[in-house]
Design a protein around this motif. Structure first.
Motif, mmCIF file in Angstrom:
data_model
loop_
_atom_site.group_PDB
_atom_site.id
_atom_site.type_symbol
_atom_site.label_atom_id
_atom_site.label_comp_id
_atom_site.label_asym_id
_atom_site.label_seq_id
_atom_site.Cartn_x
_atom_site.Cartn_y
_atom_site.Cartn_z
ATOM 1 N N VAL A 1 -4.034 3.533 0.257
ATOM 2 C CA VAL A 1 -5.395 3.963 -0.087
ATOM 3 C C VAL A 1 -6.396 2.942 0.454
ATOM 4 C CG1 VAL A 1 -7.030 4.231 -2.014
ATOM 5 C CG2 VAL A 1 -4.796 5.342 -2.121
ATOM 6 N N ALA A 2 -6.077 1.673 0.263
ATOM 7 C CA ALA A 2 -6.966 0.603 0.732
ATOM 8 C C ALA A 2 -7.088 0.581 2.251
ATOM 9 C CB ALA A 2 -6.474 -0.746 0.216
ATOM 10 N N GLU A 3 -6.075 1.098 2.938
ATOM 11 C CA GLU A 3 -6.142 1.206 4.406
ATOM 12 C C GLU A 3 -6.986 2.403 4.834
ATOM 13 O OE1 GLU A 3 -2.227 1.339 6.102
ATOM 14 O OE2 GLU A 3 -1.656 -0.572 5.212
ATOM 15 N N GLY A 4 -7.418 3.211 3.865
ATOM 16 C CA GLY A 4 -8.268 4.355 4.172
ATOM 17 C C GLY A 4 -7.511 5.641 4.431
ATOM 18 N N ARG A 5 -6.248 5.682 4.053
ATOM 19 C CA ARG A 5 -5.449 6.886 4.301
ATOM 20 C C ARG A 5 -5.716 7.965 3.265
ATOM 21 N NH1 ARG A 5 0.331 5.261 6.722
ATOM 22 N NH2 ARG A 5 -0.280 3.378 7.839
ATOM 23 N N SER A 6 -5.633 9.210 3.701
ATOM 24 C CA SER A 6 -5.784 10.360 2.804
ATOM 25 C C SER A 6 -4.490 10.577 2.031
ATOM 26 C CB SER A 6 -6.099 11.617 3.616
ATOM 27 O OG SER A 6 -4.957 11.991 4.384
ATOM 28 N N ASN A 7 -4.554 11.424 1.013
ATOM 29 C CA ASN A 7 -3.339 11.747 0.252
ATOM 30 C C ASN A 7 -2.261 12.323 1.163
ATOM 31 O OD1 ASN A 7 -4.827 10.975 -1.960
ATOM 32 N ND2 ASN A 7 -4.417 12.817 -3.145
ATOM 33 N N ALA A 8 -2.657 13.205 2.067
ATOM 34 C CA ALA A 8 -1.676 13.810 2.986
ATOM 35 C C ALA A 8 -1.036 12.746 3.874
ATOM 36 C CB ALA A 8 -2.341 14.886 3.836
ATOM 37 N N ALA B 1 -10.426 1.332 -6.509
ATOM 38 C CA ALA B 1 -8.997 1.013 -6.433
ATOM 39 C C ALA B 1 -8.711 0.172 -5.197
ATOM 40 C CB ALA B 1 -8.163 2.295 -6.421
ATOM 41 N N ALA B 2 -9.327 0.522 -4.071
ATOM 42 C CA ALA B 2 -9.137 -0.246 -2.838
ATOM 43 C C ALA B 2 -9.669 -1.665 -3.002
ATOM 44 C CB ALA B 2 -9.833 0.448 -1.674
ATOM 45 N N ALA B 3 -10.796 -1.812 -3.681
ATOM 46 C CA ALA B 3 -11.344 -3.150 -3.935
ATOM 47 C C ALA B 3 -10.341 -3.989 -4.728
ATOM 48 C CB ALA B 3 -12.673 -3.047 -4.674
ATOM 49 N N PHE B 4 -9.722 -3.371 -5.734
ATOM 50 C CA PHE B 4 -8.694 -4.065 -6.518
ATOM 51 C C PHE B 4 -7.547 -4.502 -5.604
ATOM 52 C CE2 PHE B 4 -4.790 -4.289 -8.909
ATOM 53 C CZ PHE B 4 -5.151 -4.961 -10.076
ATOM 54 N N ALA B 5 -7.135 -3.613 -4.719
ATOM 55 C CA ALA B 5 -6.029 -3.922 -3.805
ATOM 56 C C ALA B 5 -6.367 -5.128 -2.933
ATOM 57 C CB ALA B 5 -5.702 -2.708 -2.935
ATOM 58 N N PHE B 6 -7.578 -5.178 -2.420
ATOM 59 C CA PHE B 6 -7.983 -6.316 -1.586
ATOM 60 C C PHE B 6 -8.085 -7.601 -2.415
ATOM 61 C CE2 PHE B 6 -9.355 -3.002 1.421
ATOM 62 C CZ PHE B 6 -8.777 -3.515 2.582
ATOM 63 N N GLU B 7 -8.632 -7.494 -3.619
ATOM 64 C CA GLU B 7 -8.777 -8.667 -4.490
ATOM 65 C C GLU B 7 -7.418 -9.269 -4.860
ATOM 66 O OE1 GLU B 7 -10.984 -7.430 -7.938
ATOM 67 O OE2 GLU B 7 -12.709 -6.832 -6.713
ATOM 68 N N HIS B 8 -6.395 -8.418 -4.945
ATOM 69 C CA HIS B 8 -5.072 -8.871 -5.369
ATOM 70 C C HIS B 8 -4.070 -8.926 -4.224
ATOM 71 C CE1 HIS B 8 -7.009 -7.829 -9.167
ATOM 72 N NE2 HIS B 8 -6.263 -8.789 -9.657
ATOM 73 N N ASP B 9 -4.577 -8.900 -3.001
ATOM 74 C CA ASP B 9 -3.757 -9.056 -1.796
ATOM 75 C C ASP B 9 -2.612 -8.049 -1.751
ATOM 76 O OD1 ASP B 9 -3.376 -10.307 0.658
ATOM 77 O OD2 ASP B 9 -1.892 -11.696 -0.168
ATOM 78 N N LEU B 10 -2.919 -6.789 -2.009
ATOM 79 C CA LEU B 10 -1.913 -5.729 -2.000
ATOM 80 C C LEU B 10 -1.956 -4.888 -0.729
ATOM 81 C CD1 LEU B 10 -2.277 -4.480 -5.698
ATOM 82 C CD2 LEU B 10 -0.642 -6.140 -4.770
ATOM 83 N N VAL B 11 -2.788 -5.285 0.216
ATOM 84 C CA VAL B 11 -2.928 -4.530 1.455
ATOM 85 C C VAL B 11 -2.066 -5.188 2.517
ATOM 86 C CG1 VAL B 11 -4.559 -3.674 3.179
ATOM 87 C CG2 VAL B 11 -5.282 -3.947 0.795
ATOM 88 N N ARG B 12 -1.274 -4.360 3.208
ATOM 89 C CA ARG B 12 -0.415 -4.887 4.270
ATOM 90 C C ARG B 12 -1.269 -5.421 5.397
ATOM 91 N NH1 ARG B 12 3.241 0.095 5.665
ATOM 92 N NH2 ARG B 12 1.189 0.998 5.602
#
Length: 193
Positions: free
Chosen positions: A140-147, A179-190
């Motif tokens: 999600v944080a990478e900007g991907r759609s559900n599909a 949610a994406a902001a949380f992912a970046f704050e917690h280093d969850l983005v590849r």
């Protein structure tokens, strides 16, 4: 059942659990009833309903103990520990997982011990997210759609939507952006190469 859950085909696994229930009742078999309780617990856990999974997993654990099948009892207890983790009850989860691990070590069930060890310590994933939810959130944080997420993780669109709903609830956010902001704050983005 394991294959269906590994493939994230929760609906087919639920049908299998229902069939096991029917067989257990038809034959009056305690072993089949314990197997069905275990299956239902795993299905509910995979469906993102740890609170719904817990009663089944506790029933399964008690049944396997009563039947003197320690390996299945430990696996049910471990699954219960995972449900407790998902519910944020880290202390109860720690006790349950440690007890299950101790039994599995005593039985020499090394692959099962390794699987428990890969769970890590309770609370190691931010926001109480499961490993799968971390994967979904990263995408999600990478900007991907559900599909696109469904394709990348070999899931159904419905399963991705369920994971996102669970993520939003656990993180107490109302949008993909938050949610994406949380992912970046917690280093969850590849990290991209």
């Amino acid at each position: 059942m394991e294959v269906l859950l590994a493939a994230d085909d929760v609906d087919a696994a639920r049908d299998g659990a229902r069939e096991l229930d029917g067989l257990a009742e038809s034959f009056g078999s305690e072993v089949l009833a314990a197997t069905a309780a275990t299956a239902w617990g795993r299905v509910e856990l995979a469906a993102g309903d740890p609170a719904g999974a817990l009663p089944y997993l506790r029933k399964a654990h008690q049944a396997w103990v009563r039947l003197d099948v320690p390996h299945e009892a430990a696996l049910a207890q471990a699954a219960g520990g995972r449900a407790l983790l998902a519910l944020g009850d880290d202390e109860s989860a720690r006790r349950s997982l440690a007890s299950a691990r101790e039994e599995l070590v005593a039985l020499g069930a090394r692959p099962d011990v390794d699987a428990l060890d890969r769970l890590g310590s309770p609370g190691t994933r931010p926001g109480g997210l499961t490993e799968r939810e971390v994967e979904v959130l990263g995408l999600v944080a990478e900007g991907r759609s559900n599909a696109q997420i469904a394709t990348a993780l070999v899931l159904s669109d419905r399963t991705v939507a369920r994971h996102l709903s669970n993520i939003f609830t656990k993180l107490d956010v109302g949008s993909r952006t938050a949610a994406a902001a949380f992912a970046f704050e917690h280093d969850l983005v590849r990290r991209q190469p």
